[in-house]
Each structure stands twice: as C-alpha cells, then as structure tokens.
Design an enzyme around this catalytic site. Structure first.
Site, PDB file in Angstrom:
ATOM      1  N   ASP A  70       1.016  -1.340   0.115  1.00  0.00           N
ATOM      2  CA  ASP A  70      -0.156   0.364  -0.408  1.00  0.00           C
ATOM      3  C   ASP A  70       0.883   1.710   0.451  1.00  0.00           C
ATOM      4  O   ASP A  70       1.963   1.034   0.665  1.00  0.00           O
ATOM      5  CB  ASP A  70      -0.845   0.192   1.295  1.00  0.00           C
ATOM      6  CG  ASP A  70      -2.207  -1.078   1.211  1.00  0.00           C
ATOM      7  OD1 ASP A  70      -2.278  -1.597  -0.105  1.00  0.00           O
ATOM      8  OD2 ASP A  70      -2.833  -1.322   2.109  1.00  0.00           O
ATOM      9  N   PHE A  71       0.403   2.336  -0.222  1.00  0.00           N
ATOM     10  CA  PHE A  71       0.943   3.394  -0.694  1.00  0.00           C
ATOM     11  C   PHE A  71       1.679   3.944   1.139  1.00  0.00           C
ATOM     12  O   PHE A  71       2.862   4.202   1.191  1.00  0.00           O
ATOM     13  CB  PHE A  71      -0.316   4.856  -1.036  1.00  0.00           C
ATOM     14  CG  PHE A  71       0.355   6.329  -0.870  1.00  0.00           C
ATOM     15  CD1 PHE A  71       1.141   6.939  -1.626  1.00  0.00           C
ATOM     16  CD2 PHE A  71       0.327   7.290   0.653  1.00  0.00           C
ATOM     17  CE1 PHE A  71       1.883   7.868  -1.414  1.00  0.00           C
ATOM     18  CE2 PHE A  71       0.506   8.242   0.716  1.00  0.00           C
ATOM     19  CZ  PHE A  71       1.340   8.511  -0.262  1.00  0.00           C
TER      20      PHE A  71
END
Length: 298
Positions: A70-71
């Site tokens: 994820d970011f």
C-alpha cells in the site's frame, strides 16, 4: 530505512540486488507506480532514476513488480528485472510458498499474545460485504507501550492469505487498528506522520537460490520519540527465528506428504500393471494349452 523524512527520487534504499531481482525498502509515503502525470515520486520513478540501464522498454513501467504494498506501507518490495524472473516469482506467490512478516504498532493493548485472526474479507458496498473470502493472519505480540501518550502494542503479523488490505482490515476488525491508519479508523487517526505498518521479512523459495531479505525495524524510539516501549514480551529476532523454523518444518512435512502420495500412486500403477499382465498371460496360455493337447494326441 529508518527515517521520518518524506520520499524523494534520491531516497531509494536497496536491500538486495542480483541479475534477476532488486529488493528495495519502500518508503512509507510513496506509490509503487502511477499513470497520473502529477505523481512524480513513485518507486518506479526512483528505479528509473537510479537504474536507467535496467528498465525494460517492453513493460509499461519499465520494471516488473512481483507484489504490492500500500501507499502508506513501508518495507521489502521485490522487483523482477526480466520476464523469466518475474514468472518464477509469480509461481511462488501463486502457490503460496512465499513467507512474509510485517511489523506494526496497533492501538490499545492486545491481550492475547499469540492468536490467529480469521475474518473473511470482501468488497464493501451499500448492501454489505460482497463476495467475502476467508483469510487468516497470525499475530504475535512483541511489546507494550505508548504512542504519544496512548496505549499501543507492537506486533508481528504474518499473512497466511493475500487479500487486499488484509492486515489493516484484520487489525481493525479485532478492535486494534494500526496506528496512523486513516482509512480503517474512519478518518480519525490522522495525527501520526505515517501509518505504522512495515514489511519486515520477505522470503521467496526460488531455485537454486532462495531470496531472503530483512527490511529492518523502523518502529524504534530512536526514530520516533512518540513511541515509548514499556514491556517487552519477546524479541523480534527470536520471534522471526521461531517463525522461520516453523516454516521449515511445514515445508518438510509437505515434502514428506508429497513423497508419500507419489509412492502410493506408483504402487497403484504397479498393481494395475500386474493385474493386466496376469489377465493377458491367461489369455495367451489357453490357446497354447489347446495346441499342446492336440499335439500330444497326434
């Protein structure tokens, strides 16, 4: 990569590199790739900046990412440098032979020190959870302490399945969301400088040489003074060692089971061949006996 500084093209930390793979310690506030023109800082852009000669023109991004983070998640991210290497890594993920372990700080004090989180995950919709699929995460408590004065627990998370946002959803579902997880705290946990989730360990059983990488521990008081450990239950090193020993034992049992099944299949094939041979021998013996009887009569 123990830093609270935002990501930049220069801030690429390489953990491992050979002719087939690069493993980087992904920064905590950077996307892996993006088609948006305004996304200047991505792992793909960092790789092009540092390794322009390794970019593959036959791919859209220039590099083949073997999995996703994820970011807001930091840690070990594996990148394949050619199509064959990407295929080998893909088979490991597809066959679920990859070992991954994450470090996290979660809100509150987790009472059960070792537990399996077993919550199905599906797509959220107005009618509820669509197409939920079972998934499991192993949780092990490492330390209790506080973050900015609030009680938190440092845990090691091992995903046994690979669903989108699995660790974040599971921690939220058990009532202990990850510190700094804006999404799964309903937008309330926005004070920390990052989400406290880090891909610490990555192991791919590649042949002939496995890929085995550690990405350190960013959740230390020397990095972030708001995190104050107060009670250590077990060390990270001992916990990871036990995890890997269990993995080796599981793989050994799996190989033994496969060998047993292979032997049983071979024995069944031999039995079938033996029965067939006996039946054919009887058929061949009958005309031979008749001929011998006629010959003896003559």
């Amino acid at each position: 990569m123990t830093t609270v500084e935002p990501a930049s093209l220069e801030s690429l930390h390489v953990l491992y590199q050979d002719d087939d793979y690069i493993v980087v310690d992904k920064h905590w506030d950077i996307r892996i790739d993006s088609k948006m023109w305004y996304e200047k800082n991505t792992v793909q852009a960092q790789l092009r900046h540092h390794f322009p000669h390794l970019a593959d023109p036959d791919t859209y991004y220039g590099f083949r990412f073997c999995h996703q983070l994820d970011f807001s998640t930091s840690g070990a991210l594996c990148v394949a440098l050619n199509k064959a290497a990407a295929g080998r890594a893909y088979r490991c993920f597809k066959d679920r032979t990859v070992t991954k372990a994450y470090l996290a700080l979660v809100r509150g004090s987790v009472n059960e020190e070792i537990r399996t989180l077993d919550f199905s995950i599906g797509k959220n919709s107005t009618t509820g959870c669509e197409n939920p699929k079972p998934c499991q995460t192993e949780l092990t408590v490492l330390e209790y302490g506080t973050y900015d004065g609030d009680p938190v627990t440092k845990v090691l998370l091992q995903p046994l399945t690979g669903r989108t946002h699995q660790l974040r959803v599971h921690c939220s579902a058990m009532g202990h969301p990850i510190v700094g997880d804006f999404t799964y705290s309903l937008g309330e946990d926005d004070a920390p400088y990052r989400m406290m989730l880090h891909a610490h360990l990555l192991h791919l059983p590649l042949e002939p040489q496995p890929l085995f990488v550690f990405a350190g521990d960013p959740f230390l008081p020397t990095v972030d003074r708001k995190w104050v450990p107060q009670c250590t239950i077990r060390t990270l090193e001992a916990t990871v060692e036990a995890l890997l020993e269990r993995k080796v034992e599981e793989e050994k049992e799996k190989r033994e089971e496969e060998e047993r099944e292979k032997r049983e299949r071979e024995e069944r094939r031999k039995e079938r061949r033996g029965h067939k041979f006996e039946e054919e021998s009887e058929e061949q013996r009958r005309p031979c006996q008749e001929w011998l009887s006629e010959w003896a009569g003559d």
